[in-house]
Design a protein around this motif. Structure first.
Motif, PDB file in Angstrom:
ATOM      1  N   LYS A  93     -52.909  43.030  21.006  1.00  0.00           N
ATOM      2  CA  LYS A  93     -51.977  43.050  19.910  1.00  0.00           C
ATOM      3  C   LYS A  93     -52.628  43.537  18.548  1.00  0.00           C
ATOM      4  O   LYS A  93     -53.356  42.234  18.559  1.00  0.00           O
ATOM      5  N   PHE A  94     -52.061  44.501  17.810  1.00  0.00           N
ATOM      6  CA  PHE A  94     -52.414  43.965  16.533  1.00  0.00           C
ATOM      7  C   PHE A  94     -51.696  43.238  16.340  1.00  0.00           C
ATOM      8  O   PHE A  94     -50.151  43.937  15.802  1.00  0.00           O
ATOM      9  N   GLU A  95     -51.219  42.771  14.523  1.00  0.00           N
ATOM     10  CA  GLU A  95     -50.387  42.866  13.386  1.00  0.00           C
ATOM     11  C   GLU A  95     -51.254  42.343  12.348  1.00  0.00           C
ATOM     12  O   GLU A  95     -52.223  42.206  11.858  1.00  0.00           O
ATOM     13  N   LEU A  96     -50.286  42.542  10.972  1.00  0.00           N
ATOM     14  CA  LEU A  96     -50.455  42.713  10.060  1.00  0.00           C
ATOM     15  C   LEU A  96     -48.926  41.868   9.584  1.00  0.00           C
ATOM     16  O   LEU A  96     -48.453  41.121   9.649  1.00  0.00           O
ATOM     17  N   TYR A 113     -59.604  33.669  27.778  1.00  0.00           N
ATOM     18  CA  TYR A 113     -60.029  33.834  28.928  1.00  0.00           C
ATOM     19  C   TYR A 113     -59.359  33.493  29.655  1.00  0.00           C
ATOM     20  O   TYR A 113     -58.308  33.268  30.341  1.00  0.00           O
ATOM     21  N   GLY A 114     -59.895  34.651  31.139  1.00  0.00           N
ATOM     22  CA  GLY A 114     -59.268  34.058  31.977  1.00  0.00           C
ATOM     23  C   GLY A 114     -59.833  33.677  32.854  1.00  0.00           C
ATOM     24  O   GLY A 114     -60.972  33.061  32.920  1.00  0.00           O
ATOM     25  N   LYS A 115     -60.051  33.651  33.961  1.00  0.00           N
ATOM     26  CA  LYS A 115     -60.761  33.371  35.470  1.00  0.00           C
ATOM     27  C   LYS A 115     -62.267  33.419  35.100  1.00  0.00           C
ATOM     28  O   LYS A 115     -62.218  34.775  35.233  1.00  0.00           O
ATOM     29  N   ASP A 116     -63.190  32.815  35.652  1.00  0.00           N
ATOM     30  CA  ASP A 116     -63.917  33.164  35.521  1.00  0.00           C
ATOM     31  C   ASP A 116     -65.042  34.145  34.299  1.00  0.00           C
ATOM     32  O   ASP A 116     -65.303  34.315  34.080  1.00  0.00           O
ATOM     33  N   MET A 117     -64.174  32.757  33.071  1.00  0.00           N
ATOM     34  CA  MET A 117     -64.434  33.743  31.492  1.00  0.00           C
ATOM     35  C   MET A 117     -64.193  34.968  31.331  1.00  0.00           C
ATOM     36  O   MET A 117     -64.868  35.300  30.735  1.00  0.00           O
ATOM     37  N   ASN A 118     -63.695  35.416  32.398  1.00  0.00           N
ATOM     38  CA  ASN A 118     -63.162  37.096  31.811  1.00  0.00           C
ATOM     39  C   ASN A 118     -61.994  37.243  30.812  1.00  0.00           C
ATOM     40  O   ASN A 118     -61.001  36.339  30.659  1.00  0.00           O
ATOM     41  N   ILE A 119     -62.105  38.349  29.525  1.00  0.00           N
ATOM     42  CA  ILE A 119     -61.428  38.199  28.820  1.00  0.00           C
ATOM     43  C   ILE A 119     -60.352  38.914  29.628  1.00  0.00           C
ATOM     44  O   ILE A 119     -60.098  39.940  30.014  1.00  0.00           O
ATOM     45  N   VAL A 120     -59.169  37.879  29.353  1.00  0.00           N
ATOM     46  CA  VAL A 120     -57.603  38.981  29.235  1.00  0.00           C
ATOM     47  C   VAL A 120     -57.262  39.461  27.996  1.00  0.00           C
ATOM     48  O   VAL A 120     -56.121  40.393  28.645  1.00  0.00           O
ATOM     49  N   ARG A 121     -57.595  38.879  27.239  1.00  0.00           N
ATOM     50  CA  ARG A 121     -56.165  39.467  26.142  1.00  0.00           C
ATOM     51  C   ARG A 121     -57.322  39.495  24.856  1.00  0.00           C
ATOM     52  O   ARG A 121     -57.838  38.205  24.521  1.00  0.00           O
ATOM     53  N   ARG A 122     -57.141  40.927  24.136  1.00  0.00           N
ATOM     54  CA  ARG A 122     -57.606  40.085  22.468  1.00  0.00           C
ATOM     55  C   ARG A 122     -56.803  40.502  20.964  1.00  0.00           C
ATOM     56  O   ARG A 122     -56.040  41.404  21.419  1.00  0.00           O
ATOM     57  N   GLU A 123     -56.753  39.785  20.228  1.00  0.00           N
ATOM     58  CA  GLU A 123     -55.408  39.979  19.214  1.00  0.00           C
ATOM     59  C   GLU A 123     -55.738  39.627  18.077  1.00  0.00           C
ATOM     60  O   GLU A 123     -57.296  39.285  17.930  1.00  0.00           O
ATOM     61  N   LEU A 124     -55.930  40.435  16.810  1.00  0.00           N
ATOM     62  CA  LEU A 124     -56.167  40.739  15.628  1.00  0.00           C
ATOM     63  C   LEU A 124     -54.990  40.842  14.477  1.00  0.00           C
ATOM     64  O   LEU A 124     -54.236  41.517  14.442  1.00  0.00           O
ATOM     65  N   LYS A 125     -55.103  39.655  13.355  1.00  0.00           N
ATOM     66  CA  LYS A 125     -53.613  39.532  12.721  1.00  0.00           C
ATOM     67  C   LYS A 125     -55.071  39.910  11.035  1.00  0.00           C
ATOM     68  O   LYS A 125     -55.594  39.062  10.977  1.00  0.00           O
TER      69      LYS A 125
END
Length: 166
Positions: A93-96, A113-125
């Motif tokens: 997800k990218f937001e201005l 982070y989800g199970k076992d500290m796996n990344i499930v989502r990244r966002e940048l504003k």
């Protein structure tokens, strides 16, 4: 930005690395390489090398170039994840963000982070005014220190409209 023309200001600011990249890398044929190299060298000053931010996305040259392409060629102020090579900057997800004069600057990132500290989502504003500021400041500083490199810019604009007399 005082007239609240945020996307117009952003579109114009995103073209500055095109010109500066042409000045800095005149023999590079591919505009994207020139653009990203110039941004990497003159615009991106914080790569978030902190161990606490290893997973955090940040505003890098690929995101700026993707935003430029999406906004200028598709009229969409977004980024294409498939065009980003650095894995931590492949945002879901990218937001201005528009803020008032007293608002925050820079960019805000988030990782889920989800199970076992796996990344499930990244966002940048990204704050539009801050991005415009860093692009314009970098271009102005670069031009002041490298005026001789801009001799490729040759143009004239003639006003051919009929003159009116009062």
């Amino acid at each position: 930005m005082s007239h609240e023309l945020y996307l117009s200001a952003l579109a114009l600011a995103l073209t500055l690395p095109d010109t500066c990249g042409k000045a800095e890398y005149p023999n590079e044929d591919y505009n994207g390489v020139r653009y990203k190299n110039w941004c990497s060298q003159y615009v991106i000053t914080d790569r978030c090398d902190s161990p606490y931010g290893q997973d955090m996305p940040y505003l890098n040259e690929e995101i700026i170039y993707s935003l430029r392409n999406c906004l200028l060629h598709q009229s969409i102020p977004n980024v294409e994840q498939s065009k980003i090579h650095e894995s931590r900057c492949k945002v879901d997800k990218f937001e201005l963000v528009i803020t008032g004069e007293d608002g925050a600057n820079g960019d805000l990132s988030m990782v889920a982070y989800g199970k076992d500290m796996n990344i499930v989502r990244r966002e940048l504003k990204v704050h539009i005014s801050h991005l415009c500021y860093i692009l314009c400041t970098a271009a102005e500083d670069y031009y002041k220190n490298n005026k001789e490199k801009f001799d490729f810019i040759k143009y004239s604009i003639e006003d051919d409209r009929p003159k009116t007399f009062l």
